[in-house]
Design a protein around this motif. Structure first.
Motif, mmCIF file in Angstrom:
data_model
loop_
_atom_site.group_PDB
_atom_site.id
_atom_site.type_symbol
_atom_site.label_atom_id
_atom_site.label_comp_id
_atom_site.label_asym_id
_atom_site.label_seq_id
_atom_site.Cartn_x
_atom_site.Cartn_y
_atom_site.Cartn_z
ATOM 1 N N ASP A 1 0.976 19.154 -89.264
ATOM 2 C CA ASP A 1 1.634 18.007 -89.887
ATOM 3 C C ASP A 1 0.533 17.057 -90.339
ATOM 4 O OD1 ASP A 1 2.967 15.688 -90.575
ATOM 5 O OD2 ASP A 1 4.265 15.660 -88.818
ATOM 6 N N LEU A 2 0.369 16.896 -91.649
ATOM 7 C CA LEU A 2 -0.719 16.091 -92.187
ATOM 8 C C LEU A 2 -0.596 14.608 -91.867
ATOM 9 C CD1 LEU A 2 -1.177 17.835 -95.646
ATOM 10 C CD2 LEU A 2 -2.892 17.729 -93.819
ATOM 11 N N LEU A 3 0.578 14.162 -91.435
ATOM 12 C CA LEU A 3 0.746 12.768 -91.040
ATOM 13 C C LEU A 3 0.477 12.537 -89.556
ATOM 14 C CD1 LEU A 3 3.829 11.403 -93.026
ATOM 15 C CD2 LEU A 3 1.453 10.653 -93.193
ATOM 16 N N ASP A 4 0.153 13.594 -88.836
ATOM 17 C CA ASP A 4 -0.058 13.509 -87.393
ATOM 18 C C ASP A 4 -1.495 13.911 -87.074
ATOM 19 O OD1 ASP A 4 -0.143 13.703 -84.660
ATOM 20 O OD2 ASP A 4 1.584 15.034 -84.477
ATOM 21 N N PRO A 5 -2.382 12.953 -86.805
ATOM 22 C CA PRO A 5 -3.786 13.288 -86.533
ATOM 23 C C PRO A 5 -3.960 14.288 -85.398
ATOM 24 C CG PRO A 5 -3.545 10.936 -86.878
ATOM 25 C CD PRO A 5 -2.155 11.495 -86.809
ATOM 26 N N ALA A 6 -3.121 14.196 -84.362
ATOM 27 C CA ALA A 6 -3.233 15.139 -83.246
ATOM 28 C C ALA A 6 -2.893 16.556 -83.691
ATOM 29 C CB ALA A 6 -2.315 14.703 -82.100
ATOM 30 N N SER A 7 -1.920 16.678 -84.595
ATOM 31 C CA SER A 7 -1.553 17.985 -85.118
ATOM 32 C C SER A 7 -2.685 18.589 -85.938
ATOM 33 C CB SER A 7 -0.286 17.868 -85.977
ATOM 34 O OG SER A 7 0.020 19.086 -86.622
ATOM 35 N N ILE A 8 -3.358 17.762 -86.738
ATOM 36 C CA ILE A 8 -4.496 18.240 -87.523
ATOM 37 C C ILE A 8 -5.599 18.742 -86.600
ATOM 38 C CG2 ILE A 8 -6.292 17.567 -89.171
ATOM 39 C CD1 ILE A 8 -4.277 15.448 -90.216
ATOM 40 N N ASP A 9 -5.907 17.964 -85.575
ATOM 41 C CA ASP A 9 -6.947 18.372 -84.630
ATOM 42 C C ASP A 9 -6.577 19.670 -83.923
ATOM 43 O OD1 ASP A 9 -8.388 16.144 -85.327
ATOM 44 O OD2 ASP A 9 -7.996 15.038 -83.464
ATOM 45 N N ALA A 10 -5.309 19.812 -83.553
ATOM 46 C CA ALA A 10 -4.875 21.025 -82.849
ATOM 47 C C ALA A 10 -4.973 22.248 -83.758
ATOM 48 C CB ALA A 10 -3.442 20.847 -82.351
ATOM 49 N N PHE A 11 -4.558 22.104 -85.003
ATOM 50 C CA PHE A 11 -4.672 23.229 -85.941
ATOM 51 C C PHE A 11 -6.129 23.643 -86.093
ATOM 52 C CE2 PHE A 11 -5.816 24.669 -90.167
ATOM 53 C CZ PHE A 11 -5.020 25.798 -90.303
ATOM 54 N N ALA A 12 -7.003 22.652 -86.329
ATOM 55 C CA ALA A 12 -8.418 22.956 -86.536
ATOM 56 C C ALA A 12 -9.037 23.589 -85.295
ATOM 57 C CB ALA A 12 -9.169 21.690 -86.921
ATOM 58 N N ALA A 13 -8.687 23.065 -84.121
ATOM 59 C CA ALA A 13 -9.243 23.623 -82.883
ATOM 60 C C ALA A 13 -8.829 25.087 -82.705
ATOM 61 C CB ALA A 13 -8.784 22.798 -81.687
ATOM 62 N N LYS A 14 -7.583 25.392 -83.023
ATOM 63 C CA LYS A 14 -7.105 26.770 -82.909
ATOM 64 C C LYS A 14 -7.831 27.677 -83.900
ATOM 65 C CE LYS A 14 -2.880 29.564 -83.054
ATOM 66 N NZ LYS A 14 -1.400 29.544 -83.255
ATOM 67 N N PHE A 15 -8.017 27.183 -85.124
ATOM 68 C CA PHE A 15 -8.718 27.998 -86.122
ATOM 69 C C PHE A 15 -10.164 28.227 -85.685
ATOM 70 C CE2 PHE A 15 -11.225 28.925 -89.817
ATOM 71 C CZ PHE A 15 -10.434 29.825 -90.518
ATOM 72 N N LEU A 16 -10.846 27.180 -85.258
ATOM 73 C CA LEU A 16 -12.234 27.322 -84.837
ATOM 74 C C LEU A 16 -12.363 28.261 -83.642
ATOM 75 C CD1 LEU A 16 -13.488 23.627 -85.159
ATOM 76 C CD2 LEU A 16 -13.913 25.521 -86.740
ATOM 77 N N ALA A 17 -11.379 28.221 -82.760
ATOM 78 C CA ALA A 17 -11.409 29.100 -81.580
ATOM 79 C C ALA A 17 -11.300 30.574 -81.960
ATOM 80 C CB ALA A 17 -10.288 28.720 -80.622
ATOM 81 N N SER A 18 -10.749 30.847 -83.142
ATOM 82 C CA SER A 18 -10.641 32.244 -83.586
ATOM 83 C C SER A 18 -11.990 32.822 -83.983
ATOM 84 C CB SER A 18 -9.670 32.350 -84.768
ATOM 85 O OG SER A 18 -10.257 31.849 -85.964
ATOM 86 N N GLY A 19 -12.977 31.948 -84.184
ATOM 87 C CA GLY A 19 -14.318 32.399 -84.522
ATOM 88 C C GLY A 19 -14.500 32.795 -85.975
ATOM 89 N N ARG A 20 -13.486 32.567 -86.797
ATOM 90 C CA ARG A 20 -13.579 32.992 -88.193
ATOM 91 C C ARG A 20 -14.284 31.945 -89.056
ATOM 92 N NH1 ARG A 20 -7.332 34.306 -89.373
ATOM 93 N NH2 ARG A 20 -7.142 32.477 -87.996
ATOM 94 N N PRO A 21 -15.072 32.395 -90.015
ATOM 95 C CA PRO A 21 -15.568 31.456 -91.023
ATOM 96 C C PRO A 21 -14.428 31.114 -91.971
ATOM 97 C CG PRO A 21 -16.198 33.690 -91.609
ATOM 98 C CD PRO A 21 -15.507 33.777 -90.264
ATOM 99 N N LEU A 22 -14.593 30.055 -92.732
ATOM 100 C CA LEU A 22 -13.582 29.659 -93.705
ATOM 101 C C LEU A 22 -14.232 29.607 -95.084
ATOM 102 C CD1 LEU A 22 -10.754 28.716 -94.433
ATOM 103 C CD2 LEU A 22 -11.401 26.395 -93.748
ATOM 104 N N HIS A 23 -13.854 30.546 -95.927
ATOM 105 C CA HIS A 23 -14.463 30.668 -97.250
ATOM 106 C C HIS A 23 -13.761 29.811 -98.303
ATOM 107 C CE1 HIS A 23 -15.376 34.396 -95.016
ATOM 108 N NE2 HIS A 23 -16.556 34.303 -95.617
ATOM 109 N N ILE A 24 -12.440 29.638 -98.163
ATOM 110 C CA ILE A 24 -11.660 28.901 -99.152
ATOM 111 C C ILE A 24 -10.689 27.975 -98.421
ATOM 112 C CG2 ILE A 24 -9.945 29.076 -101.004
ATOM 113 C CD1 ILE A 24 -11.065 31.922 -101.557
ATOM 114 N N LEU A 25 -10.725 26.703 -98.761
ATOM 115 C CA LEU A 25 -9.739 25.748 -98.260
ATOM 116 C C LEU A 25 -9.091 25.085 -99.458
ATOM 117 C CD1 LEU A 25 -8.258 24.043 -96.163
ATOM 118 C CD2 LEU A 25 -10.279 22.562 -96.018
ATOM 119 N N VAL A 26 -7.791 25.302 -99.624
ATOM 120 C CA VAL A 26 -7.048 24.701 -100.724
ATOM 121 C C VAL A 26 -6.151 23.606 -100.155
ATOM 122 C CG1 VAL A 26 -5.368 25.063 -102.571
ATOM 123 C CG2 VAL A 26 -7.094 26.825 -102.081
#
Length: 329
Positions: A82-107
């Motif tokens: 949820d882009l209006l919820d800073p905690a939600s943004i942090d949680a999404f990013a933390a989960k993605f980073l935990a996957s260990g994947r690089p991010l080539h494209i962000l739209v």
């Protein structure tokens, strides 16, 4: 080196589609995140990137709706955001980073337009600026390790010719001292999208992260115009007498596949290798609008291009500093 704000030219035109601009490009092994990737041009962007072989992650506030929309995009991954919820943004990013994947494209495609009444989020921030700019600003900041790990990443900020409605008022971002006008607020947020790409590219290019902003065209059947009255849509010439969307790519009245073309071109085209920090439209870098061109546009002429204030590097740097303070970075 700063990229010139002028057409390449790319060889594509206003009527090009996302499938046409990605033809021959293999994204196998690449990872993409597409906000707003379950409706309108975001959905078409996610579909086309996935069809070219990319792993595609679609953040969604309404995960059930996203699953239904993406049923014909096999392998698309859905995660809560949820882009209006800073905690939600942090949680999404933390989960993605935990996957260990690089991010080539962000739209950064998700957005809202012309909310009729002044609405604020829990922090007191005007919601169009908070959603369209600040939410994506925070998302990029949090995903930075994955972007730099890609060894060459692109961030595409979906702006709009809505930049012509307003610049960014750093002295009153949230309409505390001026009267609220829906399209002024929308224009401010879209100009912020363009300025964000300018400063992000300056900061990121040394680490292989390049950024672009995009005008996709006027596409009335995406849901973005849900706050507009039928009368306002007709007055804008976006629908005909029977209420059907007008299609005229030369006048920026585009289909969804045409609207997604510039987004996909910025995200994937080898023509943009080593370039960045520019505003794009019609699958090419836009020209700067001259004072004469601006006068002609205000008189009703169809003038392509970006107004200088939306790609001004000093304004972009100031907006970045303010945005960091607003998200508590």
């Amino acid at each position: 080196m700063t990229t010139a704000q002028q057409p390449l030219p790319s060889g594509f035109g206003a009527a090009a589609t996302a499938e046409e601009v990605i033809k021959g490009i293999d994204l196998t092994g690449k990872v993409a995140v597409v906000t707003g990737g379950y409706s309108g041009i975001g959905l078409e962007t996610a579909r086309v990137l996935r069809s070219a072989g990319a792993e595609v992650v679609v953040p969604a506030r309404d995960e059930e709706r996203a699953r239904a929309a993406l049923k014909d995009v096999p392998g698309a991954e859905i995660a809560h955001l949820d882009l209006l919820d800073p905690a939600s943004i942090d949680a999404f990013a933390a989960k993605f980073l935990a996957s260990g994947r690089p991010l080539h494209i962000l739209v950064d495609s998700a957005g809202i337009m012309a909310t009729p009444a002044l609405t604020r989020d829990a922090r007191g921030y005007e919601v169009q600026f908070a959603t369209n700019h600040l939410g994506h600003f925070q998302l990029v900041k949090r995903l930075w390790p994955a972007l730099t790990a890609a060894g060459g990443a692109r961030v595409v900020s979906v702006s709009s010719r809505g930049i012509r409605f307003a610049g960014v008022d750093l002295d009153d971002l949230h309409f505390e001292h001026r009267a609220y006008e829906p399209f002024v607020a929308y224009g401010q947020s879209k100009t912020a999208n363009a300025l964000f790409a300018v400063e992000l590219d300056r900061r990121g290019r040394g680490e292989g992260v390049r950024a672009f902003s995009v005008h996709p065209g006027t596409i009335i059947d995406t849901g973005l115009a849900k706050h507009l009255t039928a009368e306002a849509i007709r007055a804008a010439g976006a629908v005909d007498a029977e209420g059907r969307p007008v299609r005229d790519a030369a006048r920026q009245m585009k289909t969804v596949p045409q609207g997604a073309a510039t987004v996909v071109w910025c995200a994937t085209s080898p023509q943009l290798a080593g370039l960045g920090g520019v505003y794009c439209e019609n699958s090419d870098i836009s020209p700067l609008v001259t004072p004469e061109g601006e006068a002609a546009w205000r008189a009703g002429a169809e003038i392509p291009g970006v107004l200088p204030y939306a790609v001004d590097p000093e304004a972009a740097a100031r907006l970045w500093d303010v945005s960091e303070r607003l998200i508590g970075a």
